[in-house]
Design an enzyme around this catalytic site. Structure first.
Site, PDB file in Angstrom:
ATOM      1  N   ARG A   1      45.907  42.259  67.991  1.00  0.00           N
ATOM      2  CA  ARG A   1      46.590  43.438  67.426  1.00  0.00           C
ATOM      3  C   ARG A   1      47.295  43.070  66.126  1.00  0.00           C
ATOM      4  NH1 ARG A   1      47.429  43.836  73.081  1.00  0.00           N
ATOM      5  NH2 ARG A   1      49.480  42.843  72.966  1.00  0.00           N
TER       6      ARG A   1
ATOM      7  N   LYS B   1      60.811  56.985  64.306  1.00  0.00           N
ATOM      8  CA  LYS B   1      59.997  58.116  64.761  1.00  0.00           C
ATOM      9  C   LYS B   1      60.186  58.351  66.251  1.00  0.00           C
ATOM     10  CE  LYS B   1      55.556  58.469  66.305  1.00  0.00           C
ATOM     11  NZ  LYS B   1      54.094  58.259  66.299  1.00  0.00           N
TER      12      LYS B   1
ATOM     13  N   LYS C   1      57.831  65.814  61.165  1.00  0.00           N
ATOM     14  CA  LYS C   1      56.407  65.465  61.297  1.00  0.00           C
ATOM     15  C   LYS C   1      55.745  66.522  62.169  1.00  0.00           C
ATOM     16  CE  LYS C   1      53.355  61.660  62.676  1.00  0.00           C
ATOM     17  NZ  LYS C   1      53.156  60.218  62.539  1.00  0.00           N
TER      18      LYS C   1
HETATM   19  P1  13P Z   1      47.767  60.722  64.346  1.00  0.00           P
HETATM   20  O1  13P Z   1      47.786  60.978  62.862  1.00  0.00           O
HETATM   21  O2  13P Z   1      46.653  59.851  64.808  1.00  0.00           O
HETATM   22  O3  13P Z   1      47.944  61.975  65.136  1.00  0.00           O
HETATM   23  O4  13P Z   1      49.047  59.830  64.659  1.00  0.00           O
HETATM   24  C1  13P Z   1      50.212  60.147  64.052  1.00  0.00           C
HETATM   25  C2  13P Z   1      51.302  59.771  64.950  1.00  0.00           C
HETATM   26  O5  13P Z   1      52.073  58.889  64.655  1.00  0.00           O
HETATM   27  C3  13P Z   1      51.463  60.515  66.209  1.00  0.00           C
HETATM   28  O6  13P Z   1      52.713  60.263  66.736  1.00  0.00           O
END
Ligand code: 13P
Length: 329
Positions: free
Chosen positions: A39, A129, A212
């Site tokens: 990873r 996040k 987001k």
């Molecule tokens: P995706 O763009 O693959 O949806 O992932 C973004 C993300 O961080 C989801 O939490």
């Protein structure tokens, strides 16, 4: 200011914060073995892509990765910062079953969050996040699911700000299901309203946060798919009606869209002749990494970087409405 820097012109966020389980599954799906080193090696190669900082303002890391080193031995957060990419960290501990609400989820991770944020800040993270998951289905989402997730997002955001991290507030309405575009619009509007009401109640400072959101897209199983133009228009309409102007930027998730759809939708939104108060940018995981991961499995490290570089460039162009489908070949 970190929130503004993350949505500076022509740039967006690389979401590389897949949990260990998810990253391991993605490596296995392309036929690779997985381990902590596997990873690390894949991600370190991605981050080392020459010039990617012109399209990538920040990178969201997972707990394992923020403690690992780049190929040159530098701790990954320090390496990213030296390349003008702001290190970020996923701080939720995942979406779990919501009690008494079959098929619905609540994101956990508030216990001990203050201490974890302080540690991540010390390790170099400057933003965070937290992803809430909202599923559309028969009779769902429930009010209970929306209000508990909104509350958790707002408490997370307040704790992050107290600890010096810019919170990315991610209430994701999933593309899974047979619902139509209007249902996605209505549920997204409800979720955004509740989330920002909870943020107001907790005292979250919106100019120091990013949203987001999902785009407005019909469920994958719906027969009536929206055109790219409709997705762009409905998404801007939904955001305009339900996102406060104080938020500096919206960094969309890709959520399972094809690489090109994710770019095209963002491009159309930025090309529109409408006034809106926020930057419209990306925080893509799969849509920035899918090609690079495939090439990592089938080609060389340099080829994987070239795949990533291309997608990053395409999305950078979409920030100003300058992407063209002809640039894809
Ligand atoms: P995706 O763009 O693959 O949806 O992932 C973004 C993300 O961080 C989801 O939490």
């Amino acid at each position: 200011m970190t929130a503004n820097a993350l949505v500076s012109p022509g740039r967006g966020i690389l979401a590389a914060d897949e949990s260990t389980g998810t990253m391991s599954n993605r490596l296995k799906l392309v036929g690779l073995e997985t381990s902590e080193e596997a990873r690390r090696a894949y991600r370190a190669n991605l981050f080392a892509t020459a010039g990617c900082e012109s399209a990538i303002s920040g990178v969201i890391l997972y707990d394992e990765t923020i403690r690992q080193n780049a190929d040159d031995g530098t701790p990954i957060p320090d390496y990213l910062a030296s390349r003008d990419m702001i290190p970020g960290i996923k701080v939720d501990t995942g979406a779990k079953e919501l009690a008494f609400h079959a098929g619905e989820k609540i994101t956990e991770g508030l216990d001990g969050l203050r201490e974890r944020c302080a540690e991540y800040f010390a390790l170099g993270a400057r933003f965070a996040k937290w992803r809430a998951v909202i599923i559309i289905g028969d009779g769902i989402p429930s009010d209970a699911c929306i209000s508990t997730n909104a509350h958790a997002l707002a408490r997370y955001a307040a704790i992050c700000q107290e600890q010096g991290l810019v919170p990315i507030i991610e209430p994701e309405v999933l593309m899974d299901g047979t619902h139509d575009g209007q249902s996605c619009f209505d549920v997204t509007a409800r979720v955004l309203d509740e989330t920002f009401a909870a943020c107001a109640e907790q005292g979250v400072h919106l100019p120091g946060a990013l949203l987001k959101p999902n785009m407005i897209i019909a469920g994958k199983g719906c027969e009536n798919q929206l055109s790219r133009e409709e997705v762009a228009q409905l998404t801007v309409d939904c955001m305009t009606g339900h996102v406060p102007a104080e938020i500096p930027g919206l960094v969309f998730l890709s959520g399972g869209q094809s690489d090109e759809d994710a770019t095209a939708h963002l491009n159309l939104m930025n090309a529109m002749d409408v006034e809106h108060p926020w930057q419209l940018s990306y925080s893509y995981g799969r849509a920035l990494q899918a090609a690079a991961l495939n090439t990592w499995a089938s080609g060389t490290a340099e080829e994987s970087q070239a795949s990533f570089s291309h997608r990053a460039k395409m999305n950078s162009l979409a920030r100003s409405g300058d992407w063209l489908v002809s640039l894809e070949s």
